[in-house]
Design a protein around this motif. Structure first.
Motif, short mmCIF file in Angstrom:
data_model
loop_
_atom_site.label_atom_id
_atom_site.label_comp_id
_atom_site.label_asym_id
_atom_site.label_seq_id
_atom_site.Cartn_x
_atom_site.Cartn_y
_atom_site.Cartn_z
N MET A 1 0.84 -1.17 0.00
CA MET A 1 0.00 0.00 0.00
C MET A 1 0.89 1.24 0.00
SD MET A 1 -3.33 0.33 2.36
CE MET A 1 -3.60 -1.41 2.10
N GLN A 2 0.53 2.24 -0.78
CA GLN A 2 1.30 3.46 -0.90
C GLN A 2 0.50 4.65 -0.39
OE1 GLN A 2 2.48 4.47 -4.90
NE2 GLN A 2 4.61 4.17 -4.45
N TYR A 3 1.21 5.57 0.28
CA TYR A 3 0.62 6.82 0.73
C TYR A 3 1.49 7.97 0.27
CZ TYR A 3 -2.62 4.45 3.88
OH TYR A 3 -3.62 3.68 4.39
N LEU A 4 0.88 9.05 -0.12
CA LEU A 4 1.58 10.29 -0.41
C LEU A 4 1.38 11.19 0.80
CD1 LEU A 4 3.07 12.22 -2.33
CD2 LEU A 4 0.82 12.98 -3.13
N VAL A 5 2.47 11.54 1.47
CA VAL A 5 2.40 12.40 2.65
C VAL A 5 2.96 13.76 2.31
CG1 VAL A 5 3.08 12.70 5.05
CG2 VAL A 5 2.64 10.40 4.17
N ARG A 6 2.14 14.77 2.46
CA ARG A 6 2.55 16.15 2.20
C ARG A 6 2.84 16.82 3.53
NH1 ARG A 6 -2.10 18.86 -0.81
NH2 ARG A 6 -0.73 20.63 -0.49
N LYS A 7 4.00 17.48 3.58
CA LYS A 7 4.40 18.21 4.79
C LYS A 7 4.44 19.69 4.44
CE LYS A 7 8.04 18.34 8.26
NZ LYS A 7 9.33 17.76 8.69
N ILE A 8 3.63 20.47 5.15
CA ILE A 8 3.52 21.89 4.88
C ILE A 8 4.03 22.65 6.11
CG2 ILE A 8 1.95 23.78 4.31
CD1 ILE A 8 0.05 21.38 3.33
N HIS A 9 5.05 23.47 5.89
CA HIS A 9 5.62 24.27 6.97
C HIS A 9 5.04 25.68 6.87
CE1 HIS A 9 9.14 26.04 9.31
NE2 HIS A 9 8.49 25.25 10.13
N HIS A 10 4.15 26.01 7.78
CA HIS A 10 3.45 27.29 7.76
C HIS A 10 4.36 28.40 8.26
CE1 HIS A 10 0.23 30.22 8.73
NE2 HIS A 10 -0.39 29.61 7.73
N THR A 11 4.04 29.65 7.89
CA THR A 11 4.84 30.81 8.33
C THR A 11 4.80 31.00 9.84
OG1 THR A 11 2.97 32.26 7.88
CG2 THR A 11 4.65 32.06 6.15
N THR A 12 3.83 30.40 10.51
CA THR A 12 3.73 30.48 11.97
C THR A 12 4.59 29.42 12.64
OG1 THR A 12 1.83 28.99 12.02
CG2 THR A 12 1.37 31.35 11.83
N ASP A 13 5.41 28.70 11.85
CA ASP A 13 6.27 27.60 12.31
C ASP A 13 5.48 26.33 12.66
OD1 ASP A 13 8.71 28.71 11.83
OD2 ASP A 13 8.97 29.49 13.87
N GLU A 14 4.21 26.35 12.40
CA GLU A 14 3.41 25.14 12.60
C GLU A 14 3.59 24.22 11.39
OE1 GLU A 14 -1.11 23.98 14.04
OE2 GLU A 14 -0.62 26.06 13.54
N VAL A 15 3.65 22.91 11.63
CA VAL A 15 3.82 21.94 10.55
C VAL A 15 2.52 21.16 10.40
CG1 VAL A 15 5.10 19.91 9.78
CG2 VAL A 15 6.29 21.77 10.96
N PHE A 16 2.05 21.08 9.16
CA PHE A 16 0.84 20.34 8.85
C PHE A 16 1.20 19.13 8.01
CE2 PHE A 16 -0.42 24.75 9.40
CZ PHE A 16 -1.50 24.64 10.26
N LEU A 17 0.60 17.99 8.29
CA LEU A 17 0.80 16.77 7.51
C LEU A 17 -0.53 16.32 6.93
CD1 LEU A 17 3.11 14.76 9.93
CD2 LEU A 17 3.78 16.04 7.91
N ASP A 18 -0.48 15.88 5.68
CA ASP A 18 -1.67 15.37 5.02
C ASP A 18 -1.27 14.09 4.29
OD1 ASP A 18 -4.42 15.54 4.07
OD2 ASP A 18 -3.51 15.93 2.11
N ALA A 19 -2.05 13.04 4.43
CA ALA A 19 -1.74 11.77 3.77
C ALA A 19 -2.87 11.38 2.82
CB ALA A 19 -1.54 10.67 4.81
N THR A 20 -2.48 10.95 1.64
CA THR A 20 -3.43 10.48 0.64
C THR A 20 -3.07 9.05 0.27
OG1 THR A 20 -3.59 12.72 -0.27
CG2 THR A 20 -4.37 10.92 -1.66
N LYS A 21 -4.03 8.15 0.39
CA LYS A 21 -3.80 6.74 0.08
C LYS A 21 -3.97 6.51 -1.42
CE LYS A 21 -5.68 2.18 1.08
NZ LYS A 21 -6.74 1.45 1.81
N ALA A 22 -3.01 5.80 -2.01
CA ALA A 22 -3.10 5.47 -3.43
C ALA A 22 -4.19 4.42 -3.64
CB ALA A 22 -1.77 4.94 -3.93
#
Length: 91
Positions: A1-22
């Motif tokens: 199983m594959q997942y695409l994980v996006r890591k977004i570093h916000h200007t407030t220094d907060e880090v957001f993660l989002d995962a999408t399953k293939a």
């Protein structure tokens, strides 16, 4: 199983993660490109390694008189290398 994980570093220094399953018939590939069109063209011409199923590969074509005669393949994931001659019906 594959997942695409996006890591977004916000200007407030907060880090957001989002995962999408293939999906079952879907594969995620990351390429370096200057545009969406260039990225699609690169992926269209990519070959998957038959040894380890990685997309981290390179394919080079050898030409004589503007006709492809040989394909050189290398996988950067497992080190697999292969080459094959073009046949008349391959073109």
């Amino acid at each position: 199983m594959q997942y695409l994980v996006r890591k977004i570093h916000h200007t407030t220094d907060e880090v957001f993660l989002d995962a999408t399953k293939a999906k079952e018939n879907e594969t995620f590939v990351v390429v370096d490109a200057e545009s969406k069109e260039e990225a699609k063209e690169k992926v269209k011409n990519m070959m998957q390694c038959t040894n380890c199923e990685s997309w981290n590969t390179d394919t080079e074509y050898v030409y004589v008189d503007n006709e492809p005669i040989l394909t050189l393949f290398q996988c950067y994931n497992c080190g697999f290398k292969d080459d094959w001659m073009f046949k008349e019906d391959d073109q």
